[in-house]
Design a protein around this motif. Structure first.
Motif, PDB file in Angstrom:
ATOM      1  N   TYR A  65       0.841  -1.195   0.000  1.00 15.45           N
ATOM      2  CA  TYR A  65       0.000   0.000   0.000  1.00 15.45           C
ATOM      3  C   TYR A  65       0.874   1.242   0.000  1.00 15.45           C
TER       4      TYR A  65
ATOM      5  N   VAL B 184      -0.845   3.786   6.975  1.00 13.29           N
ATOM      6  CA  VAL B 184       0.322   4.109   7.790  1.00 13.29           C
ATOM      7  C   VAL B 184       0.640   5.600   7.707  1.00 13.29           C
TER       8      VAL B 184
ATOM      9  N   TYR C 277       3.964  -0.020   2.368  1.00 16.34           N
ATOM     10  CA  TYR C 277       3.736  -0.847   3.551  1.00 16.34           C
ATOM     11  C   TYR C 277       2.806  -2.001   3.208  1.00 16.34           C
ATOM     12  N   ASP C 278       2.895  -3.054   4.013  1.00 16.25           N
ATOM     13  CA  ASP C 278       2.038  -4.226   3.793  1.00 16.25           C
ATOM     14  C   ASP C 278       0.687  -4.089   4.480  1.00 16.25           C
ATOM     15  N   ARG C 279       0.366  -2.898   4.917  1.00 16.42           N
ATOM     16  CA  ARG C 279      -0.943  -2.615   5.520  1.00 16.42           C
ATOM     17  C   ARG C 279      -1.328  -1.185   5.145  1.00 16.42           C
ATOM     18  N   PRO C 280      -2.606  -0.900   5.050  1.00 14.26           N
ATOM     19  CA  PRO C 280      -3.037   0.452   4.672  1.00 14.26           C
ATOM     20  C   PRO C 280      -3.018   1.404   5.852  1.00 14.26           C
TER      21      PRO C 280
END
Length: 263
Positions: free
Chosen positions: A129, A245, A240-243
């Motif tokens: 993301y 941030v 990033y591997d997650r939204p």
């Protein structure tokens, strides 16, 4: 994007053709701790990118000068303040923030969804993301003659950069692999290296237009002192591997000297 990226050499807009490139990137990452997409940005486009960001770096950037150890920490539990692994260095750079880069080639490359998908496949995560932070999501760093990014470990597992302009001399990306792992901080080995007892250093000879993905959390690295009369300009892309941030207020003030985007 075909006028900006060499999509003939790197078919990132055609996922069905990406298999060999993904495998090459994974192999390079496993062997060297990084992979390069040399010439990803076409020469004419990277020249335009430099023309867009150089005036911002020269006249509207934040000068970040600091003394630090390789961990960017005031103290490391279990280490005395005079331990060789805590040797201090000076770093100086001039930072242009994401809110100053709207509409530039640097920003367009950062947001190009097929490129983000390629990086995710290469590093082996289901999805990456864009960072939500209005200042930190993409930065341009200028290192002027006499300045350097000194030895350090990154906080994130992978770092993605695009070299916009190489220095006339110096400004080389140097690194020491296999000094520590997630399970072993190897403070003694880090100390030996920083004391000059371990001369093992590799150099990644980047050229303007090259995208580099680097496993920097466990690989000690620096940008050597810039020489000559031309600055080094590099874009730093944060995925990033997650939204969702974002940096904290304190992090924005520390890195950029301000906490909010410009009006």
């Amino acid at each position: 994007m075909r006028h900006i990226l060499d999509l003939d050499r790197y078919p990132i807009d055609r996922p069905e053709e990406l298999g060999p490139l993904v495998e090459r990137c994974r192999a390079d990452l496993a062997r060297d701790g990084m992979f390069n997409l040399e010439g990803l940005v076409r020469p004419e486009a990277i020249a335009r990118a430099a023309a867009e960001v150089a005036p911002l770096a020269r006249g509207a950037s934040y000068t970040h000068e600091r003394q630090h150890n390789v961990y960017f920490l005031k103290q490391v539990e279990g280490l005395a303040d005079d331990h060789p692994a805590l040797k201090r260095f000076q770093t100086i750079n001039h930072t242009v923030c994401a809110d100053q880069l709207a509409g530039t080639i640097v920003q367009r490359v950062y947001e190009y969804a097929p490129l983000v998908e390629l990086i995710a496949r290469a590093i082996g995560v289901p999805k990456l993301y864009l960072m939500d932070d209005p200042l930190a999501r993409v930065n341009v760093m200028e290192y002027r003659p006499g300045e350097a990014l000194n030895w350090h470990f990154d906080r994130s597992r992978y770092t993605t950069t695009l070299l916009i302009q190489a220095a006339e001399a110096g400004g080389e990306f140097e690194y020491r692999s296999n000094l520590r792992s997630d399970d072993d901080p190897n403070y003694a080995g880090v100390g030996r290296f920083l004391s000059g007892a371990d001369p093992t250093v590799s150099v990644n000879p980047l050229r303007a237009g090259t995208l580099n993905v680097f496993a920097g959390r466990n690989t000690l690295h620096r940008v050597s002192t810039v020489g000559g009369g031309r600055s080094r300009l590099v874009a730093v892309y944060s995925y990033y591997d997650r939204p969702g941030v974002q940096f904290s207020r304190e992090e924005r003030l520390g890195f950029y000297g301000r906490e909010q985007a410009l009006a």
